[in-house]
Write a protein that holds these residues in place. Sequence first.
Motif, PDB file in Angstrom:
ATOM      1  N   PRO A  43      41.748  45.313  42.257  1.00 29.53           N
ATOM      2  CA  PRO A  43      41.769  46.713  41.795  1.00 29.53           C
ATOM      3  C   PRO A  43      40.481  47.444  42.157  1.00 29.53           C
ATOM      4  CG  PRO A  43      42.456  45.220  40.041  1.00 29.53           C
ATOM      5  CD  PRO A  43      41.886  44.362  41.139  1.00 29.53           C
ATOM      6  N   THR A  47      39.148  49.975  37.231  1.00 29.98           N
ATOM      7  CA  THR A  47      40.587  50.084  37.005  1.00 29.98           C
ATOM      8  C   THR A  47      41.195  48.683  36.924  1.00 29.98           C
ATOM      9  OG1 THR A  47      41.316  50.045  39.323  1.00 29.98           O
ATOM     10  CG2 THR A  47      40.557  52.161  38.440  1.00 29.98           C
ATOM     11  N   THR A  48      42.460  48.642  36.530  1.00 24.74           N
ATOM     12  CA  THR A  48      43.158  47.348  36.424  1.00 24.74           C
ATOM     13  C   THR A  48      44.396  47.286  37.303  1.00 24.74           C
ATOM     14  OG1 THR A  48      44.407  48.171  34.509  1.00 24.74           O
ATOM     15  CG2 THR A  48      42.350  46.983  34.064  1.00 24.74           C
ATOM     16  N   THR A  49      44.731  48.361  37.979  1.00 27.12           N
ATOM     17  CA  THR A  49      45.927  48.381  38.822  1.00 27.12           C
ATOM     18  C   THR A  49      45.628  47.744  40.171  1.00 27.12           C
ATOM     19  OG1 THR A  49      46.665  50.436  37.792  1.00 27.12           O
ATOM     20  CG2 THR A  49      47.682  49.841  39.892  1.00 27.12           C
TER      21      THR A  49
END
Length: 511
Positions: A43, A47-49
């Motif tokens: 990511p 962020t974590t996406t």
Amino acid sequence: MRRRRIIRVACTLTVLGSAVLVPLSPASAADQVTTNGCVNSVPEPGTTTPVRICYSLFKPAGASATRTVPLIFHSHGWGGSRTKNPAAFKSWLDAGYGVLSFDQRSFGESTGVAHVMNPDLEGRDVIRLIDRVASLDWVTKQRPGDPLIGAIGGSYGGAYQFAGAFTELRDKGRTRFDALAPEITWWDLKQSLAPAEAARTLWLAILYKNGGAKLPPAVRAAFVRLIATGTWPSGQAGRRLDAFFAKNGPAWHVKHGRKLDIPVLIGQGLSDNLFNLNQGLQNFDKALTERARSRSLLVGYNLGHTLKSVLPPGFAKPGDPCSVALGSPNFAALEQRFMALNLKQQRTGLTGFGTYHLATADGRCVTQRDLSPNTRYEVGKVIGTTKVGLSGNIRLARGPLTVAGVPHLDAKVSSLLPGARAFFALSVGTTPLNAKVVQNNTMPLREKKAVHGARRSIELPGIAVDVPAGKSLFLTVSPVADMYAGQNGRVPIPLILDHAVLEVHRVHLSH
């Protein structure tokens, strides 16, 4: 940026789900098969996406679990996207290689932001793709999870090769790449974009136009300031750029004790005035182990990121005589011989390992095992752009002679005001009035503060040139240079050089 032969293809296919391999159409085992897909990667910071890295995978006819083949990685230059047309890789597929071409982070169908080869981001993107091809039963494995792979590509498409290989070396202690063929790429990105913190504004403007919107917003703003002023920004903007570019090249990895122990075919442009020969020589000399260099080649050609130098005037004959001298019609054919030797252990007749093969400005190939300076020229005193009583082109020696490699000018430097600068090169002509800069390349010296008698060693552009009888070799000192146009629009502030001595590698005529 990239050489003309690297194909630019627009991305039009729908992005597939990550880690899914879906053929575009049914095919028999005897047909070449194209697959498009994406992998999940690291990511973006904060962020974590997962970021999607998308690719096109080309399986050659006849490849199967019982008839496995090596695989070649490919990627695009800055501002481009992956190649989706298998016809672009026909010679590789016909020779029995699979090919994977991918969109780098933020380009094409891949998501995320461009960090310009940060090992923690783009470096790990490459590793995720290696993991993907390691799961294919038709790709040759040297051990479980270790596919037999090489890599090709120029400029940004050369940089991913170093980013991926060095990041694996850092994280795992070894890389799964078995051979690399990076072209016209960098050793140190800041050093390339702004040597001596004097910006190559002409090239920076081109790079920004082609992909500046892909950069993180804060870096984008600092980059604009760099182009506008022509000098590396001070304060927070400068620190931001320093931090952004700190890890983005082989120089950082070597500084931390890492070297690649695999064969590498380096193609570098002597007339490339963005990533010049100096960058390729440092990759060859410093990024590889001694054993790797003995199995590697550096081929210099008059191609790459090439713009004509008008001020000061320059010259170079476009072409690649050294690939021809090594028995290949061009660098692309040389790449294929190099990979056949290192991935298939085929006898290709390729020789010249561990040496430098450099195109001269007039299109001859010079091969040298050592480019260390062996000749000194006493230049004396240079005031501004002029030696006392002479023009800005200072005669060093009369031809016939041949020089190659990276010249260095040592001098005591003084300036009355801060911001003094000058641009240096070697030139060839019959008189100081008609001498032209070798291979259109200059390098700067910039003094941030007023100095008096400060000792400086100035690195000039790496070159190769034959100086025929009737012509002379000159040192050019100029207050301006095309590639550094603008420099905040200021009136040039002169530099004074005392006790100047130029050192260069002179090639024995028998070579």
